[in-house]
Design an enzyme around this catalytic site. Structure first.
Site, PDB file in Angstrom:
ATOM      1  N   ARG A  88      70.849 -68.046  -7.111  1.00 50.30           N
ATOM      2  CA  ARG A  88      70.384 -69.032  -8.087  1.00 50.30           C
ATOM      3  C   ARG A  88      71.420 -69.206  -9.195  1.00 50.30           C
ATOM      4  NH1 ARG A  88      65.541 -66.090  -7.274  1.00 50.30           N
ATOM      5  NH2 ARG A  88      63.948 -67.335  -6.292  1.00 50.30           N
ATOM      6  N   ARG A 151      53.227 -66.156  -4.353  1.00 49.88           N
ATOM      7  CA  ARG A 151      53.824 -65.452  -3.207  1.00 49.88           C
ATOM      8  C   ARG A 151      53.246 -64.039  -3.109  1.00 49.88           C
ATOM      9  NH1 ARG A 151      59.785 -68.066  -4.263  1.00 49.88           N
ATOM     10  NH2 ARG A 151      59.532 -69.768  -2.769  1.00 49.88           N
TER      11      ARG A 151
END
Ligand SMILES: NC(=O)c1ccc[n+]([C@@H]2O[C@H](COP(=O)([O-])OP(=O)(O)OC[C@H]3O[C@@H](n4cnc5c(N)ncnc54)[C@H](O)[C@@H]3O)[C@@H](O)[C@H]2O)c1
Length: 308
Positions: A88, A151
């Site tokens: 990222r 998640r």
């Protein structure tokens, strides 16, 4: 429809978000992108699904920020997505320029909006939008914690064979490898996870949660996750539009909360019509606090590179 949401960036996350918001008839939706024709085409396609969905939201795709005027919420999803093997953080400089430009353009036409940032690296991009907009901190929020918690909830439900509706989970910290899943505050029908599973299974769930984005990037080969990210962003938008006072893990500008100052980090926050109403400063153990500070230090490294 008297509410309006602009989604900046008509790629996978942005278009799916526009679709979710329109399907739920939460607001009129404007989808804007730099690519000519693409947001117009996707906007029209989403609109043409609404007779079937039973929604009278108006959906408009555009390249012109004038069409975004007076939005209640502006979500920034513009940027480039991670490719396999790319962290990222590699996205930092490219997305910095994109998020800066999108923020400047969006706030010119919607000076009273709540800004939700989705572009990665998330925490640093929130700091960019906050500084560039000059908005109060309550009106610049990042989406990551809802996704990371979703998640974790998925993995807990899979492990125990129970409904996802019974599972709550909290993941705090930066949206990166240092994120901080909190099993002590994660519950199944109100029972803490720590009372339900042995430590090694909890550790495995936390590990899979922290690399949840990378797992999908590895499978997709091109692009990154967007179904769960768009669902998570839609939950935040809904909390704001409906003034729900809903507590969601959100990326917020901290000024001393949890011992962190001058930085965007994921924490439990109460969301309503004005954006962040309150940061819930839950009491952490020494280890949890240390993990959160380690995660904040990773965010600070990026922010320092950008000098924002
Ligand atoms: N915060 C999170 O949890 C989370 C989750 C998923 C994705 N993301 C991030 O969201 C971003 C979007 O992901 P995606 O999968 O939709 O990517 P994508 O490549 O499918 O879409 C990005 C879109 O942004 C557009 N764009 C680029 N520059 C622009 C500009 N200056 N103005 C307007 N539009 C512009 C592109 O044309 C493209 O359509 C990425 O940075 C990704 O890493 C964050």
């Amino acid at each position: 429809m008297n509410r309006k949401v602009t989604v900046v960036g008509g790629g996978n996350v942005g278009a799916t978000l526009a679709q979710r918001l329109a399907d739920k008839e939460l607001a009129d939706v404007v989808l804007i992108d730099i690519v000519e024709g693409m947001p117009q085409g996707k906007g029209l396609d989403i609109l043409q699904a609404l007779p079937v969905e039973g929604s009278d939201s108006r959906v408009l795709g555009t390249n012109d920020y004038k069409d975004t005027a007076n939005s209640d919420v502006v979500v920034i999803t513009a940027g480039i997505a991670r490719k396999p093997g790319m962290s990222r953080d590699d996205l930092l400089n490219t997305n910095y320029k994109i998020v800066k430009e999108c923020t400047e353009n969006a706030i010119k036409h919607s000076p009273n909006c709540v800004l939700i940032v989705v572009s990665n690296p998330l925490d640093a991009m929130c700091q960019v939008a906050y500084k560039v907009s000059g908005f109060p901190k309550q009106r610049v929020i990042g989406m990551a914690g809802v996704l990371d918690s979703a998640r974790m909830r998925t993995f807990i439900a899979m492990e125990l064979g129970v409904s996802v509706e019974n599972v709550h989970a909290f993941v705090l910290g930066g949206h990166g490898d240092t994120m901080v899943p909190l099993p002590r505050f994660s519950t199944v029908a109100g029972v803490p996870l720590t009372e339900l599973l042995p430590q090694d299974r909890i550790d495995a769930i936390c590990k899979r949660t922290a690399s949840g984005g990378a797992e999908i990037v590895g499978l997709l080969k091109t692009g990154s996750a967007y179904y769960a990210p768009s669902a998570s962003t839609a939950e935040m938008v809904e909390a704001i539009l409906k003034d729900k006072h809903k507590i969601l893990a959100s990326c917020c500008y901290l000024e001393g909360e949890f011992g962190i100052k001058g930085l965007y980090v994921g924490v439990p926050a109460q969301l309503g019509a004005k954006g962040i109403e309150k940061i819930w400063e839950i009491k952490l153990t020494g280890d949890e606090q240390a993990a959160l500070h380690k995660s904040a230090a990773a965010v600070k490294e990026l922010v320092d590179i950008l000098k924002v």
